[in-house]
Design an enzyme around this catalytic site. Sequence first.
Site, PDB file in Angstrom:
ATOM      1  N   GLU A   1     -51.497 -37.236  27.351  1.00 15.01           N
ATOM      2  CA  GLU A   1     -51.910 -36.716  25.816  1.00 15.01           C
ATOM      3  C   GLU A   1     -52.690 -37.598  25.171  1.00 15.01           C
ATOM      4  O   GLU A   1     -52.180 -38.697  24.449  1.00 15.01           O
ATOM      5  CB  GLU A   1     -50.550 -36.565  25.009  1.00 15.01           C
TER       6      GLU A   1
ATOM      7  N   GLU B   1     -46.660 -40.602  19.004  1.00 15.05           N
ATOM      8  CA  GLU B   1     -46.149 -40.906  17.439  1.00 15.05           C
ATOM      9  C   GLU B   1     -45.023 -41.957  17.415  1.00 15.05           C
ATOM     10  O   GLU B   1     -44.862 -42.884  16.436  1.00 15.05           O
ATOM     11  CB  GLU B   1     -45.678 -39.501  17.065  1.00 15.05           C
TER      12      GLU B   1
ATOM     13  N   ASN C   1     -42.609 -29.495  22.074  1.00 13.57           N
ATOM     14  CA  ASN C   1     -41.936 -30.770  21.404  1.00 13.57           C
ATOM     15  C   ASN C   1     -42.249 -30.281  19.750  1.00 13.57           C
ATOM     16  O   ASN C   1     -43.287 -30.175  19.314  1.00 13.57           O
ATOM     17  CB  ASN C   1     -43.281 -31.812  21.498  1.00 13.57           C
ATOM     18  N   TRP C   2     -40.962 -30.142  19.275  1.00 17.78           N
ATOM     19  CA  TRP C   2     -40.874 -29.551  17.917  1.00 17.78           C
ATOM     20  C   TRP C   2     -41.166 -30.830  16.823  1.00 17.78           C
ATOM     21  O   TRP C   2     -41.275 -30.402  15.636  1.00 17.78           O
ATOM     22  CB  TRP C   2     -39.497 -28.739  17.686  1.00 17.78           C
ATOM     23  N   LYS C   3     -41.079 -31.901  17.431  1.00 13.52           N
ATOM     24  CA  LYS C   3     -41.311 -32.959  16.628  1.00 13.52           C
ATOM     25  C   LYS C   3     -40.294 -32.958  15.352  1.00 13.52           C
ATOM     26  O   LYS C   3     -39.236 -32.464  15.559  1.00 13.52           O
ATOM     27  CB  LYS C   3     -42.864 -33.073  15.707  1.00 13.52           C
TER      28      LYS C   3
ATOM     29  N   HIS D   1     -43.733 -40.739  23.321  1.00 17.17           N
ATOM     30  CA  HIS D   1     -44.671 -40.091  22.858  1.00 17.17           C
ATOM     31  C   HIS D   1     -45.558 -41.011  21.772  1.00 17.17           C
ATOM     32  O   HIS D   1     -45.148 -41.921  21.215  1.00 17.17           O
ATOM     33  CB  HIS D   1     -43.926 -38.968  21.858  1.00 17.17           C
TER      34      HIS D   1
ATOM     35  N   GLY E   1     -52.564 -32.784  17.613  1.00 18.94           N
ATOM     36  CA  GLY E   1     -52.419 -32.058  16.136  1.00 18.94           C
ATOM     37  C   GLY E   1     -53.957 -31.950  15.525  1.00 18.94           C
ATOM     38  O   GLY E   1     -53.908 -31.698  14.354  1.00 18.94           O
TER      39      GLY E   1
ATOM     40  N   GLY F   1     -47.213 -29.050  20.970  1.00 18.40           N
ATOM     41  CA  GLY F   1     -46.553 -29.517  19.842  1.00 18.40           C
ATOM     42  C   GLY F   1     -46.636 -28.286  18.892  1.00 18.40           C
ATOM     43  O   GLY F   1     -45.784 -27.372  19.107  1.00 18.40           O
ATOM     44  N   GLY F   2     -47.555 -28.140  17.979  1.00 21.20           N
ATOM     45  CA  GLY F   2     -47.514 -27.195  16.842  1.00 21.20           C
ATOM     46  C   GLY F   2     -47.597 -25.837  17.592  1.00 21.20           C
ATOM     47  O   GLY F   2     -46.715 -24.917  16.847  1.00 21.20           O
TER      48      GLY F   2
ATOM     49  N   SER G   1     -53.361 -30.455  21.562  1.00 23.37           N
ATOM     50  CA  SER G   1     -54.018 -29.043  20.717  1.00 23.37           C
ATOM     51  C   SER G   1     -54.033 -27.904  21.946  1.00 23.37           C
ATOM     52  O   SER G   1     -54.967 -27.332  22.147  1.00 23.37           O
ATOM     53  CB  SER G   1     -55.311 -29.536  20.349  1.00 23.37           C
TER      54      SER G   1
END
Length: 246
Positions: A162, A94, A8-10, A92, A168, A228-229, A207
């Site tokens: 999640e 967010e 997920n590149w957000k 998600h 993150g 994610g990251g 993470s």
Amino acid sequence: MRKLAAGNWKMNGTAAALDEVRSLLAAHPAAGCEMLLCPPATLVAGMAAVAKGSALAVGGQDCHPKASGAHTGDISALMLKDAGASHVILGHSERRADHGETDALVRAKAEATLAAGLVAVVCIGETEAERDAGQTLAVIGGQLDGSLPAGATAANLVIAYEPVWAIGTGRTPTLAEIAEVHAFLRNRLRGLIGDAADGVRLLYGGSVKPSNAAEIFAVPHVDGALVGGASLKAADFGAIVAALSA
Ligand code: PGA
């Protein structure tokens, strides 16, 4: 069941970032698991062009519950499909936090995703306060019940667990805590969609990195990850793909 490494590149990436995808595909032309990357909507078509004919699937990060209409700034599942997407992330944390998305809205979006012929990646997870209060299973059970699209099958549904506090932050639940939640989700899903539940991929997210991927993937009922990251860099995501393929 084929395991799934999803990224997920957000809200990250412009066209230059597609070089990471080229590097990923050069290093992992035939991964032993499914690979999915969900870039911002602006990059779906470009990434789909790079991924064409490869083992990489491309997805959106959200969609509107309607197929078209007067909804300025929104994007539909049909449009994502038209741009080359095969999956959509829904609910998600967010989006739930930044845009007040409820379980009912997530369900409507997931149903629009299935109606467009795409795979829904439905995200659920507890906050730190909910975990501390011993409410984790009640919270995620309620989110699963409320967000599950009608018509879900093993082929068109993926669930991502999640924990909000692990996203993150570099923190993760213990392996025992992940095992407890994933076993709970498998059972709950059986109650909702019967035997099809056994084929639904249950991803862990929050993470996930090259350094912890292998131990997380060894947990029963963990069928992959939503990353994610660490999905932004080909080397990191590739290492996670390799851990899942092992
Ligand atoms: P993270 O994000 O891997 O950067 O923690 C996971 C996610 O939000 O899907």
